[in-house]
Write a protein that holds these residues in place. Structure first.
Motif, short mmCIF file in Angstrom:
data_model
loop_
_atom_site.label_atom_id
_atom_site.label_comp_id
_atom_site.label_asym_id
_atom_site.label_seq_id
_atom_site.Cartn_x
_atom_site.Cartn_y
_atom_site.Cartn_z
N ARG A 1 30.26 -14.53 27.85
CA ARG A 1 29.42 -14.29 26.64
C ARG A 1 29.73 -12.93 26.14
N PHE B 1 28.80 -9.60 23.70
CA PHE B 1 27.36 -8.98 22.90
C PHE B 1 27.94 -7.66 22.31
N TYR C 1 23.25 -6.40 18.43
CA TYR C 1 22.22 -6.70 19.22
C TYR C 1 21.50 -5.57 19.38
N ASP D 1 18.66 -4.84 20.99
CA ASP D 1 18.14 -4.45 22.58
C ASP D 1 19.32 -3.99 23.42
N TYR E 1 22.16 -7.17 31.50
CA TYR E 1 21.89 -7.37 30.27
C TYR E 1 21.63 -8.78 30.08
N ARG E 2 20.26 -9.24 29.72
CA ARG E 2 19.89 -10.79 29.75
C ARG E 2 20.12 -11.52 30.93
N ASP E 3 19.69 -11.02 32.04
CA ASP E 3 19.86 -11.43 33.27
C ASP E 3 21.21 -11.75 33.72
N GLU E 4 22.27 -11.09 33.24
CA GLU E 4 23.46 -11.26 33.74
C GLU E 4 24.29 -9.81 33.61
N THR F 1 30.37 -10.53 29.51
CA THR F 1 29.98 -10.78 31.01
C THR F 1 31.41 -10.89 31.62
N ASP G 1 23.67 -16.13 23.69
CA ASP G 1 22.46 -15.28 23.70
C ASP G 1 21.56 -15.71 24.80
N GLY G 2 22.07 -16.71 25.48
CA GLY G 2 21.52 -17.15 26.83
C GLY G 2 20.59 -18.31 26.72
N TYR G 3 20.70 -19.20 25.80
CA TYR G 3 19.41 -20.25 25.50
C TYR G 3 19.87 -21.48 25.97
#
Length: 821
Positions: free
Chosen positions: A88, A90, A104, A106, A126-129, A156, A570-572
């Motif tokens: 992923r 970002f 992004y 955030d 970031y975003r649980d990774e 990632t 984005d982790g969805y």
């Protein structure tokens, strides 16, 4: 004695010192070497991927511009194209005032500003990774100020870990092989030194199974203790076997005793002439037979339940059905002693488990209550929170508090059971069934005397909306439902009438086309009902992010694969390793999260009554030239997607702009002829078929081929210069209520059966090569002579979705295709 101990101790330690010490040293050396190799592999992988991160950040920095003293940046496609596609990605761009220009926000909020043109690297969560972030500064100067623009690019670490592991595994294998070889050589040497042990092994192997006498074979002093211990063990084993044999004999005796008693009673009864004495004798025979029969029945039932519990025989029933099944097995006069009081919510509440085990559990509780009491037995049921509670109460002697935990064990009975026939197995069966179904068993004193047995089972987790939907599935035909947002829903009930399993799919495919997939899927899974909601691509994406879809989807399907990829990035999305993933082309899936299942070219359609075959444009350049030279003829009669409203339209336009040097010339031609713009392919198809439009551009070939096959007055051109091919993609949201159903549908869509639907009546095209049907990928490609350019699912699609780049692209497009007078 002491000398013997010393000798035996030295003999024992000799083997350990030769073998264990050698192995320890070899393993220690191997571990040190592996640690060094692992550190080197991680550093090498970091260096390689850090260069890519830095190159991406530098590429973005090179695109930074200042317009009207405001920072603008159009993310180059090359910025993300260099990534592997398995991670992923970002990014964020901040102006000198620390405002996020694009990307992004955030991510920018968690990173400090940078005032250096040299890239710096940071690991962060970031975003649980865990991600690796490259930060770089770009100095800009305006007439009023000078400052640093900060660019952050994060990735990632899956692929760099994979590279590190690959380097490590390739280097470690020889180390392991050499270590194992050395250990083998040491073992061989030690084995040769202790060859006399082979004689001891032969002695043990040739012994008959019942020979537990001490070993008398001469052995080396090194194994003297082992032989002594083995002899002691065999002595203990011999004693244990003797005890077991005695126990078996005693048990056989105990079984023969009641059988012999029954036989003796029967023989005496045969010679009895007094009718009254004979009746008493027969009564005792009957009592013994009943007790023996009950014991055997309970043992058999316990064995049956144990087998079913091990095999997990699961089905759905209700408390009322279980109670009713037990009641119907009773004699009519006994049924009148039952008082059944179930609350309505307890009557209808689903009970998930083994129906036979639940029935036997209930039967044992009810039988005990009827046997140990002479009055009414009440069965009550109600729902407390998320638990279904039922209880059976009697007015019998009850059970002392000290005995309550004991009577749940096998063959244990309370003091109050004296004189009553029983096996001592009933409550142990009840306890085991309750525990297997995650229930809580309680034995309580009944007010006024007697015993209350209550069990609480957890309810199935099901929302009220799902219950009402399940009720609707009982209908026999698809129903149109209304949705509070924008989309109309279609309900396809399960073929077998099952109301418990409903898959919710939100997609952009026309409902009549998607119905072919649903019908074929339900032919394989008749137990699954399906709710399908048809959306436009952009509202579907925005509604999902904002939580305004009206229902929680199990599966999202869209032709705008760039929007799908952004959701996954984005982790969805949930990952899923489908068994059919290996058959998919590499470009048609990403990270086991986004799966393409169709092969749809972007084509040109025209009305044969409006454009002659000889003047049909077969390339993008000839289309632009046709519109430039015959502007008045085609004014208001050309249509394509409105890229501001249509996600798939924007995706195709962005790809066109990347590939074609004539894209903006074609856009200018659209502006000259006053082209019409639509949010969906069907609207353009209808206009061309009716003759109000002469030509449609970048229409999805799947819709065009299907309408042509229906007899619509359209012709389809697969361009001869290049052909953009997109794939409709599927993803499972992390919030999906039934992800297992979504996985089943993905497997079907990628299976030969699902691809046959894509290559058959839907004309959506089979993405997996070498399929069968009229619309395989090979057959579609053969319709044109141009280069086939699939739109790959990968990080490169994120570039076109950059907020600033997308807005600038749309603004430029609208300025060209809709020029102001």
């Amino acid at each position: 004695m002491s000398a013997a101990k010393d000798r035996s101790g030295k003999s024992f330690s000799l083997r350990r010192r030769i073998f264990a010490l050698a192995v320890v040293l070899l393993l220690l050396a191997a571990v040190v070497l592996i640690v060094f190799i692992r550190d080197y592999a991680e550093r090498a992988a970091d260096r390689a991927f850090d260069r890519l991160l830095a190159a991406s950040a530098l590429t973005i920095a090179g695109a930074v511009q200042v317009e009207n003293e405001a920072v603008v940046v159009e993310i180059p496609f090359a910025a993300f194209a260099m990534f592997s596609g398995g991670d992923r990605v970002f990014y964020a761009v901040e102006d000198p005032d620390a405002r996020t220009v694009t990307g992004y926000e955030d991510l920018a909020a968690q990173m400090p500003e940078t005032a250096s043109a040299e890239p710096s690297f940071t690991d962060m969560t970031y975003r649980d990774e865990t991600v690796r972030v490259a930060s770089i500064g770009r100095l800009i100067s305006t007439p009023s100020d000078t400052g640093w623009v900060t660019i952050h690019v994060a990735e990632t670490q899956n692929q760099r870990e994979a590279l590190s592991n690959e380097i490590l595994s390739n280097a470690v294998l020889p180390v392991i092989a050499l270590t194992l070889l050395a250990v083998g050589l040491v073992w061989f040497g030690v084995s040769r030194m202790f060859a006399p042990l082979t004689e001891l092994e032969h002695e043990l192997r040739t012994r008959p199974p019942d020979d537990l006498s001490p070993i008398t074979v001469p052995v080396p002093i090194e194994v003297d203790h082992l032989v002594s211990a083995l002899n002691a063990f065999m002595a203990r084993l011999r004693n244990a076997m003797e005890r077991v044999s005695g126990l078996v004999a005693e048990a056989a005796h105990e079984v023969r005793t009641p059988l012999a008693s029954l036989r003796a009673q029967a023989e005496v009864a045969m010679d009895e002439h007094d009718p009254e004495a004979l009746r008493r004798r027969v009564g005792r025979i009957h009592q013994g037979a009943v007790q023996a029969s009950q014991l055997v029945s309970q043992l058999l039932m316990e064995a049956t339940i144990s087998h079913r519990m091990d095999n997990r025989e699961i089905e759905t029933t209700t408390l009322l059905a279980v109670v009713e099944e037990v009641r119907q097995r009773l004699e009519p006069e006994v049924q009148r002693r039952l008082s059944i009081m179930l609350k309505p919510e307890a009557t209808a509440a689903p009970l998930r488990g083994d129906r036979v085990a639940l029935r036997e559990m209930m039967r044992n509780i009810v039988d005990n209550a009827l046997i140990y009491s002479t009055g009414q037995v009440s069965i009550e049921g109600h729902v407390v929170g998320d638990m279904l509670v039922f209880s059976v109460s009697d007015s019998g002697p009850g059970i002392d508090d000290a005995e309550k935990p004991l009577v749940l064990e096998r063959f244990r009975r309370g003091k109050a059971s004296g004189g009553t026939i029983g096996s001592g197995l009933g409550l142990s069966i009840v306890s085991r069934v309750a525990e297997a179904h995650r229930g809580k068993l309680a034995l309580e004193d009944r007010e006024g005397g007697g015993l209350t047995v209550s069990i609480a089972f957890p309810l199935l987790r099901r929302a009220a909306g799902a219950l009402s939907l399940a009720a609707a599935v009982l209908l026999t035909a698809p129903l149109l439902l209304t949705n509070p947002v924008e989309a109309a829903s279609t309900l396809y009930p399960a073929k077998d009438g099952n109301a418990d399993t409903v898959l919710t799919i939100l997609g952009t495919t026309d409902t009549p086309l998607f119905a072919f997939f649903i019908e074929a899927f339900q032919a394989q899974r008749p137990d699954i009902g399906i709710v399908y909601e048809e959306w436009d691509s952009l509202p579907l994406y925005q509604g999902f992010l904002e939580g305004k879809l009206g229902r929680e989807p199990d599966l999202l399907i869209s032709s705008a694969s760039d929007l799908q990829l952004k959701l996954a990035n984005d982790g969805y999305a949930l990952g899923y390793d489908s068994p059919y993933l290996a058959d998919l082309p590499d470009w048609a899936h990403w990270r086991s999260e986004v799966f393409g299942f169709t092969f749809e070219p972007a084509v040109i359609i025209y009305n044969p009554h409006e454009i002659a075959a000889s003047e049909v444009p077969r390339t993008h350049l000839t289309l632009a030239e046709l519109l430039e030279t015959q502007t008045e003829r085609f004014r208001g009669r050309i249509a394509t997607y409105d890229i501001a409203l249509s996600g798939v339209g924007y995706l195709l336009a962005a790809q066109d702009q990347t590939i074609s040097s004539t894209f903006w010339r074609l856009a200018s031609a659209f502006g000259r002829v006053g082209a019409q713009f639509s949010g969906s392919s069907p609207d353009i198809l209808n206009g061309v078929a009716e003759g109000s439009l002469a030509l449609g551009y970048n229409v999805l070939g799947s819709y065009a081929f299907a309408r042509q096959a229906e007899g619509a007055s359209i012709e389809v051109v697969v361009p001869d210069d290049y052909v953009l091919v997109l794939t409709r993609s599927m993803l499972i949201p992390r919030s999906a209520p039934h992800p297992e159903l979504a996985r089943a549908f993905i497997d079907f869509a990628l299976s030969p059966a699902g691809q046959a639907v894509a290559a058959g009546p839907t004309a959506l095209g089979a993405v997996i090569p070498q399929g069968t049907g009229e619309w395989t990928s090979e057959a579609i490609a053969a319709r044109g002579r141009g280069a086939i350019q699939p739109i790959p699912l990968g990080p490169g699609l994120l570039v076109a979705l950059d907020t600033l780049r997308r807005q600038r692209f749309i603004d430029t497009w609208q300025e060209i295709v809709s020029p102001k007078p």
